[in-house]
Motif scaffolding. Structure first.
Motif, PDB file in Angstrom:
ATOM      1  N   UNK A 171      -5.948  43.748 -24.594  1.00 15.18           N
ATOM      2  CA  UNK A 171      -6.476  42.472 -24.117  1.00 15.18           C
ATOM      3  C   UNK A 171      -6.671  41.482 -25.257  1.00 15.18           C
ATOM      4  N   UNK A 172      -7.170  41.963 -26.388  1.00 10.16           N
ATOM      5  CA  UNK A 172      -7.361  41.077 -27.537  1.00 10.16           C
ATOM      6  C   UNK A 172      -6.030  40.452 -27.943  1.00 10.16           C
ATOM      7  N   UNK A 173      -4.979  41.257 -27.978  1.00  8.31           N
ATOM      8  CA  UNK A 173      -3.655  40.746 -28.343  1.00  8.31           C
ATOM      9  C   UNK A 173      -3.122  39.781 -27.290  1.00  8.31           C
ATOM     10  N   UNK A 174      -3.362  40.092 -26.016  1.00 10.43           N
ATOM     11  CA  UNK A 174      -2.880  39.225 -24.938  1.00 10.43           C
ATOM     12  C   UNK A 174      -3.621  37.895 -24.930  1.00 10.43           C
ATOM     13  N   UNK A 175      -4.953  37.940 -25.035  1.00 14.20           N
ATOM     14  CA  UNK A 175      -5.738  36.702 -25.087  1.00 14.20           C
ATOM     15  C   UNK A 175      -5.295  35.840 -26.273  1.00 14.20           C
ATOM     16  N   UNK A 229      -5.980  27.278 -38.125  1.00 11.75           N
ATOM     17  CA  UNK A 229      -5.140  28.275 -37.463  1.00 11.75           C
ATOM     18  C   UNK A 229      -5.186  29.613 -38.191  1.00 11.75           C
ATOM     19  N   UNK A 230      -5.366  29.573 -39.512  1.00 14.45           N
ATOM     20  CA  UNK A 230      -5.457  30.828 -40.264  1.00 14.45           C
ATOM     21  C   UNK A 230      -6.662  31.649 -39.812  1.00 14.45           C
ATOM     22  N   UNK A 231      -7.783  30.983 -39.529  1.00 13.04           N
ATOM     23  CA  UNK A 231      -8.981  31.685 -39.059  1.00 13.04           C
ATOM     24  C   UNK A 231      -8.788  32.178 -37.630  1.00 13.04           C
ATOM     25  N   UNK A 232      -8.112  31.376 -36.812  1.00 14.47           N
ATOM     26  CA  UNK A 232      -7.829  31.790 -35.432  1.00 14.47           C
ATOM     27  C   UNK A 232      -7.030  33.094 -35.436  1.00 14.47           C
ATOM     28  N   UNK A 233      -6.044  33.166 -36.325  1.00 17.47           N
ATOM     29  CA  UNK A 233      -5.218  34.368 -36.411  1.00 17.47           C
ATOM     30  C   UNK A 233      -5.991  35.527 -37.031  1.00 17.47           C
ATOM     31  N   UNK A 234      -6.755  35.236 -38.069  1.00 17.10           N
ATOM     32  CA  UNK A 234      -7.485  36.297 -38.770  1.00 17.10           C
ATOM     33  C   UNK A 234      -8.470  37.006 -37.849  1.00 17.10           C
ATOM     34  N   UNK A 235      -9.162  36.227 -37.013  1.00 18.33           N
ATOM     35  CA  UNK A 235     -10.177  36.810 -36.139  1.00 18.33           C
ATOM     36  C   UNK A 235      -9.665  37.048 -34.716  1.00 18.33           C
ATOM     37  N   UNK A 236      -8.362  36.852 -34.521  1.00 20.45           N
ATOM     38  CA  UNK A 236      -7.715  37.130 -33.226  1.00 20.45           C
ATOM     39  C   UNK A 236      -8.408  36.421 -32.067  1.00 20.45           C
ATOM     40  N   UNK A 237      -8.789  35.156 -32.289  1.00 21.28           N
ATOM     41  CA  UNK A 237      -9.402  34.395 -31.206  1.00 21.28           C
ATOM     42  C   UNK A 237      -8.383  34.224 -30.082  1.00 21.28           C
ATOM     43  N   UNK A 238      -8.877  34.116 -28.863  1.00 22.49           N
ATOM     44  CA  UNK A 238      -7.961  34.066 -27.732  1.00 22.49           C
ATOM     45  C   UNK A 238      -8.430  33.145 -26.627  1.00 22.49           C
ATOM     46  N   UNK A 239      -7.747  33.243 -25.499  1.00 26.31           N
ATOM     47  CA  UNK A 239      -8.084  32.421 -24.336  1.00 26.31           C
ATOM     48  C   UNK A 239      -7.899  33.235 -23.065  1.00 26.31           C
ATOM     49  N   UNK A 240      -8.916  33.196 -22.188  1.00 19.66           N
ATOM     50  CA  UNK A 240      -8.844  33.839 -20.878  1.00 19.66           C
ATOM     51  C   UNK A 240      -8.526  32.769 -19.840  1.00 19.66           C
ATOM     52  N   UNK A 241      -7.431  32.902 -19.099  1.00 22.15           N
ATOM     53  CA  UNK A 241      -7.003  31.874 -18.141  1.00 22.15           C
ATOM     54  C   UNK A 241      -8.051  31.555 -17.079  1.00 22.15           C
ATOM     55  N   UNK A 242      -7.967  30.333 -16.558  1.00 22.29           N
ATOM     56  CA  UNK A 242      -8.907  29.877 -15.531  1.00 22.29           C
ATOM     57  C   UNK A 242      -8.670  30.558 -14.187  1.00 22.29           C
ATOM     58  N   UNK A 243      -7.472  31.033 -13.955  1.00 23.58           N
ATOM     59  CA  UNK A 243      -7.131  31.705 -12.701  1.00 23.58           C
ATOM     60  C   UNK A 243      -7.932  33.005 -12.585  1.00 23.58           C
ATOM     61  N   UNK A 244      -8.878  33.048 -11.641  1.00 25.64           N
ATOM     62  CA  UNK A 244      -9.766  34.211 -11.545  1.00 25.64           C
ATOM     63  C   UNK A 244      -9.062  35.445 -10.979  1.00 25.64           C
TER      64      UNK A 244
END
Length: 237
Positions: free
Chosen positions: A124-128, A152-167
């Motif tokens: 999930x972390x990779x998908x997000x 963007x370097x920090x986004x990649x380093x900490x694997x930040x992600x996004x969960x879609x709005x579609x429930x």
């Protein structure tokens, strides 16, 4: 009932040469801060199997299989959890005390559940993260982070992600990957009263890791609408 203590497991992992062990099973090449190779779990011609040499975690972007070095040994060598730890201990020249060697069927079931949860969180972390960085649905979330001064370097380093709005997306996505509704209901990623309703929807995702670098939970920041600004998934591990 004996178990492998966390301190002993930490000692074993600290003395484990992760890349050497992976390379016993496959050929790896370092690229962009990670090691890459052809996945041993499915046929492919272009390497999509990545290894983090600091944490020993693996993830295949082709078949979405991922986990720890212990999971890798359990999968490739068809070992139980304790057998995989014994293998690592032997390679690290560490003797497991007899009182820590007691194991039974219940332990195996509990460890299998725990391993499955860790594997799910890794996927999930990779998908997000992929949705945030590469998909149109995550474009606004990424722009919000960049505007707030998060490079963007920090986004990649900490694997930040996004969960879609579609429930409906998360439950469909995970059941499509072979996870049972019963297992998903125990992950803490869905509402207790409605096991198909995701805890995270239209949120920026912050993976939470333990001392061994394993994804054990997630935090989510709401982008718009009503609801708590920040929420965390329960630590089910």
């Amino acid at each position: 009932m004996g178990r492998i203590s966390e301190s002993l497991l930490q000692d074993i992992l600290a003395k484990t040469n992760f890349i050497s062990l992976y390379q016993d099973k496959m050929r790896l090449t370092r690229k962009g801060g990670k090691w890459w190779g052809l996945c041993p779990f499915h046929a492919e011609k272009t390497p999509s199997f990545s290894v983090d040499d600091q944490r020993g975690l693996f993830y295949c972007f082709g078949c979405q299989k991922g986990g720890s070095i212990i999971d890798f040994l359990m999968e490739t060598d068809k070992l139980g959890f304790f057998e995989a730890v014994e293998e690592l201990a032997e390679r690290a020249d560490i003797k497991i005390p007899a009182h820590e060697g007691t194991w039974n069927e219940r332990d195996d079931k509990e460890e299998l559940e725990r391993s499955s949860l860790l594997g799910l969180n890794e996927k999930l972390a990779s998908t997000f993260h992929w949705l945030l960085m590469n998909h149109e649905t995550g474009k606004e979330a990424k722009e919000i982070l960049l505007r707030r001064g998060i490079p963007e370097t920090a986004i990649k380093r900490f694997s930040l992600g996004y969960a879609p709005a579609d429930i409906t997306w998360l439950h469909r996505f995970l059941t499509g990957k072979g996870y049972s509704p019963e297992f998903l209901a125990r992950t803490g990623l869905f509402a207790s009263r409605n096991p198909r309703f995701p805890l995270f929807a239209d949120r920026i995702i912050f993976p939470i890791v333990d001392q061994r670098g394993r994804y054990i939970a997630f935090g989510g920041r709401l982008i718009r609408g009503d609801g708590p600004k920040y929420i965390n998934s329960p630590d089910t591990l």
